[in-house]
Design a protein around this motif. Structure first.
Motif, PDB file in Angstrom:
ATOM      1  N   UNK A   1       0.782  -1.166   0.079  1.00  0.00           N
ATOM      2  CA  UNK A   1      -0.059   0.219  -0.255  1.00  0.00           C
ATOM      3  C   UNK A   1       0.893   1.263   0.191  1.00  0.00           C
ATOM      4  N   UNK A   2       1.926   1.300   0.764  1.00  0.00           N
ATOM      5  CA  UNK A   2       2.952   2.260   0.583  1.00  0.00           C
ATOM      6  C   UNK A   2       3.494   2.631  -0.772  1.00  0.00           C
ATOM      7  N   UNK A   3       3.812   1.456  -1.502  1.00  0.00           N
ATOM      8  CA  UNK A   3       4.220   1.546  -2.971  1.00  0.00           C
ATOM      9  C   UNK A   3       3.000   1.991  -3.757  1.00  0.00           C
ATOM     10  N   UNK A   4       1.817   1.710  -3.508  1.00  0.00           N
ATOM     11  CA  UNK A   4       0.747   2.161  -4.275  1.00  0.00           C
ATOM     12  C   UNK A   4       0.288   3.713  -4.081  1.00  0.00           C
ATOM     13  N   UNK A   5       0.837   3.987  -3.011  1.00  0.00           N
ATOM     14  CA  UNK A   5       0.293   5.571  -2.717  1.00  0.00           C
ATOM     15  C   UNK A   5       1.551   6.099  -3.335  1.00  0.00           C
ATOM     16  N   UNK A   6       2.876   5.612  -3.199  1.00  0.00           N
ATOM     17  CA  UNK A   6       3.936   6.557  -3.913  1.00  0.00           C
ATOM     18  C   UNK A   6       3.611   6.552  -5.271  1.00  0.00           C
ATOM     19  N   UNK A   7       3.239   5.325  -5.981  1.00  0.00           N
ATOM     20  CA  UNK A   7       3.002   5.422  -7.628  1.00  0.00           C
ATOM     21  C   UNK A   7       1.905   6.285  -7.780  1.00  0.00           C
ATOM     22  N   UNK A   8       0.671   6.723  -7.147  1.00  0.00           N
ATOM     23  CA  UNK A   8      -0.228   7.533  -7.254  1.00  0.00           C
ATOM     24  C   UNK A   8       0.130   9.043  -7.112  1.00  0.00           C
ATOM     25  N   UNK A   9       0.837   9.195  -5.868  1.00  0.00           N
ATOM     26  CA  UNK A   9       1.353  10.333  -5.455  1.00  0.00           C
ATOM     27  C   UNK A   9       1.994  10.983  -6.584  1.00  0.00           C
ATOM     28  N   UNK A  10       3.050  10.172  -7.128  1.00  0.00           N
ATOM     29  CA  UNK A  10       3.864  10.478  -8.182  1.00  0.00           C
ATOM     30  C   UNK A  10       3.202  10.850  -9.731  1.00  0.00           C
ATOM     31  N   UNK A  11       2.191  10.245  -9.992  1.00  0.00           N
ATOM     32  CA  UNK A  11       1.110  10.290 -10.997  1.00  0.00           C
ATOM     33  C   UNK A  11       0.572  11.835 -10.860  1.00  0.00           C
ATOM     34  N   UNK A  12       0.129  12.162  -9.767  1.00  0.00           N
ATOM     35  CA  UNK A  12      -0.325  13.354  -9.484  1.00  0.00           C
ATOM     36  C   UNK A  12       0.472  14.601  -9.681  1.00  0.00           C
ATOM     37  N   UNK A  13       1.766  14.159  -9.698  1.00  0.00           N
ATOM     38  CA  UNK A  13       2.883  15.233  -9.920  1.00  0.00           C
ATOM     39  C   UNK A  13       3.710  15.060 -11.480  1.00  0.00           C
ATOM     40  N   UNK A  14       3.154  14.095 -12.099  1.00  0.00           N
ATOM     41  CA  UNK A  14       3.932  13.672 -13.357  1.00  0.00           C
ATOM     42  C   UNK A  14       4.148  15.102 -14.193  1.00  0.00           C
TER      43      UNK A  14
ATOM     44  N   UNK B   1       5.358   6.315 -13.904  1.00  0.00           N
ATOM     45  CA  UNK B   1       4.560   6.345 -12.522  1.00  0.00           C
ATOM     46  C   UNK B   1       3.297   5.545 -12.635  1.00  0.00           C
ATOM     47  N   UNK B   2       2.428   5.311 -13.673  1.00  0.00           N
ATOM     48  CA  UNK B   2       1.399   4.575 -13.721  1.00  0.00           C
ATOM     49  C   UNK B   2       1.735   3.002 -13.670  1.00  0.00           C
ATOM     50  N   UNK B   3       2.793   2.634 -14.336  1.00  0.00           N
ATOM     51  CA  UNK B   3       3.332   1.338 -14.310  1.00  0.00           C
ATOM     52  C   UNK B   3       3.728   1.095 -12.773  1.00  0.00           C
ATOM     53  N   UNK B   4       4.576   2.007 -12.304  1.00  0.00           N
ATOM     54  CA  UNK B   4       4.897   1.722 -10.883  1.00  0.00           C
ATOM     55  C   UNK B   4       3.545   1.572  -9.950  1.00  0.00           C
ATOM     56  N   UNK B   5       2.416   2.457 -10.000  1.00  0.00           N
ATOM     57  CA  UNK B   5       1.167   2.314  -9.459  1.00  0.00           C
ATOM     58  C   UNK B   5       0.532   1.140  -9.444  1.00  0.00           C
ATOM     59  N   UNK B   6       0.775   0.369 -10.710  1.00  0.00           N
ATOM     60  CA  UNK B   6      -0.033  -0.896 -10.916  1.00  0.00           C
ATOM     61  C   UNK B   6       0.848  -2.271 -10.605  1.00  0.00           C
TER      62      UNK B   6
ATOM     63  N   UNK C   1      -7.386  13.940  -7.982  1.00  0.00           N
ATOM     64  CA  UNK C   1      -8.050  12.815  -8.226  1.00  0.00           C
ATOM     65  C   UNK C   1      -6.864  11.677  -7.933  1.00  0.00           C
ATOM     66  N   UNK C   2      -5.862  11.924  -8.371  1.00  0.00           N
ATOM     67  CA  UNK C   2      -4.704  10.795  -8.042  1.00  0.00           C
ATOM     68  C   UNK C   2      -4.334  11.124  -6.526  1.00  0.00           C
ATOM     69  N   UNK C   3      -4.417  12.273  -6.242  1.00  0.00           N
ATOM     70  CA  UNK C   3      -4.088  12.825  -4.907  1.00  0.00           C
ATOM     71  C   UNK C   3      -5.227  12.117  -3.682  1.00  0.00           C
ATOM     72  N   UNK C   4      -6.408  11.898  -4.220  1.00  0.00           N
ATOM     73  CA  UNK C   4      -7.521  11.287  -3.197  1.00  0.00           C
ATOM     74  C   UNK C   4      -6.960   9.805  -3.313  1.00  0.00           C
ATOM     75  N   UNK C   5      -6.649   9.069  -4.235  1.00  0.00           N
ATOM     76  CA  UNK C   5      -5.867   7.851  -4.294  1.00  0.00           C
ATOM     77  C   UNK C   5      -5.083   7.622  -3.362  1.00  0.00           C
ATOM     78  N   UNK C   6      -3.936   8.590  -3.491  1.00  0.00           N
ATOM     79  CA  UNK C   6      -2.899   8.386  -2.433  1.00  0.00           C
ATOM     80  C   UNK C   6      -3.243   8.501  -1.083  1.00  0.00           C
ATOM     81  N   UNK C   7      -4.308   9.539  -0.533  1.00  0.00           N
ATOM     82  CA  UNK C   7      -5.016   9.482   0.767  1.00  0.00           C
ATOM     83  C   UNK C   7      -5.480   8.217   1.119  1.00  0.00           C
ATOM     84  N   UNK C   8      -6.252   7.563   0.218  1.00  0.00           N
ATOM     85  CA  UNK C   8      -6.880   6.248   0.353  1.00  0.00           C
ATOM     86  C   UNK C   8      -5.955   5.145   0.741  1.00  0.00           C
TER      87      UNK C   8
END
Length: 399
Positions: free
Chosen positions: A85-98, A107-112, A169-176
């Protein structure tokens, strides 16, 4: 007293924690599709190119599930879930900043990467909390997080994207995902790995024919659902001639069907696992066969889309099936289930695209779905007959 282990949380609290992760994953997986028109111009790409961002996430799921499951075979399950989940949060947080398309792909590959392994391990933890005859229902509680996301999380993320920008929106997922990591750390049992667990033992799952047949059933049989879902919005606009405002409610109907089907199919699977899988594939084939005839009106399309969504209950059934056939390599097999469903996510739209290119029209995606559901049913039948033959042979050999 010092030295005593902390009391275990109530199983329902553990399931809620695990399902929160499913909600986060479901939100980003489906919402990313609806956010394509928003982030494509911002990253300086067209819609077709932006679709590769979705493919990058799916590729991450397919690649990450087996690799993580094998390499983390000796890691305690709670530790692994929190890390994922930490890795998933990181991938989505970075997606928000891409800052660019290339970085967004990475970053989407990392999140997956954690997607499949998370669901696989979470399913094993959920099943360990209840008696054997209730395993499928426990697994369905975890997957319910994903199905509910299609009703609540996706519209919420899309709305946030429209109001304040797609990056939020990706920030929301990072929070979740962060909340999930905290909840799992607090409530989930440590779940020490099985004695003798190793990468080699996990790879042993790949030597079992029934594991491959179960994965193939999902990869083919589930593809029919995606062949229709991918082109549903286009069908509503071009064939049904519905207003764009009608699309979210119909997508919500699909999500409601997915949620109900997940719960009902899990209940049935705990009573007759293999027969439930076959019946669900028959249901899917019938519902998909209605689709081409229902596209002319919202009054017929909505109920049929709901029925098609109900076929998504196959996921919980096959997750439990893999626990039975994988024997001592359950982590890899459970994770591969979600790789198989992402293969279905790619296969269904790809084959439906051939039908559209050939000029059969958008309603024909339903017939592609029927063919895939029946293909999955044929693989299920082969698996069922092989199992019956083995059981019958063992029965004869017994004194």
């Amino acid at each position: 007293m010092p030295g005593l282990p902390a009391p275990a949380s109530h199983p329902n609290l553990i399931l809620v924690a695990l399902a929160t992760g499913g909600f986060a994953i479901g939100t980003t997986e489906f919402a990313a599709m609806s956010l394509l028109p928003a982030f494509a111009p911002d990253l300086g790409i067209d819609a077709a190119t932006a679709g590769h961002v979705i493919s990058a996430y799916a590729l991450g799921v397919v690649v990450g599930a087996p690799i993580i499951a094998v390499l983390a075979a000796r890691v305690a399950r709670r530790t692994l879930l929190v890390t994922l989940m930490v890795l998933f949060a990181l991938g989505n947080g970075l997606s928000a900043l891409a800052p660019s398309y290339s970085w967004m792909l990475a970053f989407r590959f990392l999140a997956g990467l954690p997607h499949g392994a998370y669901f696989g391990v979470a399913a094993l933890v959920a099943a360990s909390l209840v008696p054997r005859e209730r395993r499928s229902q426990a697994v369905s509680r975890v997957i319910a997080g994903l199905t509910i996301a299609t009703v609540v999380g996706v519209p919420l993320a899309n709305g946030i994207g429209q109001l304040v920008g797609w990056r939020w929106s990706f920030g929301l997922v990072t929070l979740l995902a962060t909340v999930t990591a905290i909840l799992v750390r607090i409530h989930a049992p440590l779940g020490a790995p099985a004695r003798g667990a190793s990468a080699l033992q996990e790879l042993g799952a790949l030597r079992r024919g029934q594991v491959w047949l179960t994965l193939a059933t999902g990869a083919i049989g589930f593809g029919g659902l995606f062949s229709v879902y991918t082109y549903l919005a286009s069908t509503m606009l071009e064939v049904t001639h519905a207003s764009p405002s009608a699309i979210p409610p119909v997508l919500a109907l699909f999500g409601l069907g997915l949620t109900l089907g997940n719960l009902v199919c899990a209940w049935a699977a705990d009573r007759a696992l293999m027969l439930s899988a076959g019946a669900t594939l028959v249901w899917s084939a019938c519902a998909l066969a209605l689709y081409p005839y229902a596209t002319g009106s919202l009054w017929t399309l909505g109920p049929v889309v709901f029925l098609i969504g109900c076929g998504g209950g196959l996921a919980s059934i096959l997750q439990t099936r893999l626990m039975d056939v994988a024997e001592d390599a359950q982590t890899l097999a459970a994770a591969l289930n979600h790789s198989a469903f992402n293969v279905a996510n790619a296969l269904g739209p790809w084959l439906a695209g051939f039908a559209l290119t050939a000029g059969f029209g958008l309603p024909s995606t339903g017939w592609v779905g029927v063919a895939l559901a029946l293909g999955g049913l044929a693989i299920w039948a082969a698996s069922f007959l092989m199992e019956q033959r083995v059981e019958h042979g063992l029965a004869i050999d017994r004194p």
